[in-house]
Motif scaffolding. Structure first.
Motif, PDB file in Angstrom:
ATOM      1  N   ASP A 132       0.878  -1.173   0.000  1.00 23.99           N
ATOM      2  CA  ASP A 132       0.000   0.000   0.000  1.00 23.99           C
ATOM      3  C   ASP A 132       0.913   1.219   0.000  1.00 23.99           C
ATOM      4  N   GLU A 179      -6.145   2.022  -5.314  1.00 27.09           N
ATOM      5  CA  GLU A 179      -6.287   1.833  -3.877  1.00 27.09           C
ATOM      6  C   GLU A 179      -7.702   1.507  -3.404  1.00 27.09           C
ATOM      7  N   ASP A 192     -12.429   5.336   1.181  1.00 25.06           N
ATOM      8  CA  ASP A 192     -11.092   5.185   1.753  1.00 25.06           C
ATOM      9  C   ASP A 192     -10.540   6.574   2.066  1.00 25.06           C
ATOM     10  N   VAL A 203      -5.867  -1.744   2.387  1.00 22.20           N
ATOM     11  CA  VAL A 203      -5.262  -1.714   1.048  1.00 22.20           C
ATOM     12  C   VAL A 203      -4.149  -2.755   0.931  1.00 22.20           C
TER      13      VAL A 203
HETATM   14 MG    MG Z   1      -4.473   4.612   1.649  1.00 20.54          MG
END
Ligand code: MG
Ligand code: ADP
Length: 359
Positions: free
Chosen positions: A25, A149, A171, A331
């Motif tokens: 991530d 993502e 997110d 993620v």
């Molecule tokens: Mg992030």
């Protein structure tokens, strides 16, 4: 259509028996690395300390962040992904390489040639994508795949994005808030705003300056946000002490600030996040909205932990809102999941215009 057989490379297959699949991530605030069967093995701030003139990287991650505000004049610490765009190619590359190498060191992989899935902010350009791919390959990956993502976050949060039933993820990271609605492995609606956790910190800095003539640092503001920040009235309001410098007399000063004041400071940015969710729902086809009413809206990312944010969004959109389990690792876990179940999820990489197989 992607097929393993069409791409079969015996040597790589052999190496694969000895190396790990990893999910990364590459966040604007934090970089996390997950390894199959081992979980999250790296979790560090996305900071790089560089020499100002030569731009040579000197330290990465937690070590680099420690240097913030304490470095000699010729060393600066930067966040190369700060606003969800890769403003500094070489530095992002150096950071990615450092983290991939660290995985190998930690796992003592005999032949470090992993397959790597990297989650990237959905606002990045194709040139930036190529930079991430190149850095990943240069760092020793035998295959590099990019995934948006929010897609990785949804997989990590356990949403059934491959099902026909619609689902939605929000997110909230450091630099960007990404909203996505999924059905059948595709992103049906997508919204990305450059307002997230960092903006809240900046708003608290501004508030302290305007109301108390108090100059505080961003990290002080972030700590206040985590300790007493909220997006919805709290059952018991709190207070937190801000320490900084008085702008009128230049002397150190501490001020007690209440969670009510913090909420007022953060309100404009919170409203932008709420509006992004509203807009996404506006654009969602009615059948999928019906699905969302049943399944709810899932929050992920560090910003999902802002107190009362789920309630605040729920009030505005009248759909149940819930926070993913361990929202900050969604993620990385989702990126790792893609490699575990490649046959299922390669479709996500292939059908999405931004998250595609490369290399
Ligand atoms: Mg992030
Ligand atoms: P990114 O994906 O952009 O790297 P993260 O998902 O790691 O971002 O989230 C980082 C953001 O989450 C930061 O702005 C941080 O201040 C915020 N954050 C982390 N924990 C909390 C918390 N408990 N309360 C409020 N905000 C938080």
């Amino acid at each position: 259509m992607f097929s393993f057989l069409g791409n079969f490379r015996p040597f790589d297959w052999f190496l694969g028996l000895f190396s790990q699949d990893i999910g990364i991530d590459l966040g604007t605030a934090n970089t996390l690395v997950s390894v199959r069967d081992k979980g999250i093995i790296i979790n560090e701030p996305s900071w790089v300390a560089i020499r100002k003139r030569s731009r040579e990287p000197l330290a990465v991650g937690a070590e680099a962040r420690e240097m913030v505000g304490r470095t000699p004049a010729d060393i600066i610490a930067i966040r190369p992904l700060r606003d969800g765009v890769i403003s500094e190619f070489e530095i992002t590359e150096a950071m990615l390489k450092y983290f991939i190498e660290k995985v190998h060191e930690q796992l003592l992989t005999p032949f470090p040639r992993p397959r790597v899935v990297v989650g990237i902010p959905s606002g990045v350009t194709e040139v930036e994508e190529r930079a991430v791919r190149d850095a990943t390959i240069q760092a020793g990956a035998r295959d590099a795949y990019l995934i948006e993502e929010p897609v990785a976050a949804a997989i990590g949060a356990g949403l059934g994005i491959m099902e026909s039933r619609g689902s939605m993820i929000v997110d909230i990271g450091g630099g960007t808030t990404e909203v996505a609605v999924f059905s059948l492995g595709g992103v049906v609606v997508r919204r990305s705003v450059r307002v997230a956790g960092d903006e809240l910190d900046e708003d608290i800095v501004q508030y302290a300056r305007n109301k108390y003539n108090l100059l505080i640092g961003e990290r002080t503001a972030e700590r206040a946000k985590m300790a007493a920040g909220s997006a919805y009235p709290l059952p018991e309001e709190r207070t937190v002490t801000l320490r900084g410098r008085n702008l009128l007399n230049g002397l150190p000063q501490s001020v007690e600030i209440s969670s009510i004041e913090l909420r007022e400071a953060m309100a404009p940015a919170i409203n932008v996040i709420v509006d992004a969710v509203k807009d996404a729902i506006d654009e969602t086809p009615p059948e999928l909205v019906a699905d969302l009413m049943e399944a709810g809206i899932c929050l992920a990312g560090g910003g999902a932990q802002i107190r009362g944010l789920a309630d605040r969004i729920e009030d505005a959109v009248r759909i149940r809102v819930w926070v993913a389990e361990d929202p900050m690792t969604c993620v990385a876990r989702g990126a790792g999941r893609v490699l575990e179940d490649f046959d299922l999820y390669s479709r996500v990489l292939a059908t999405d215009d931004r998250a595609r197989r490369i290399n």
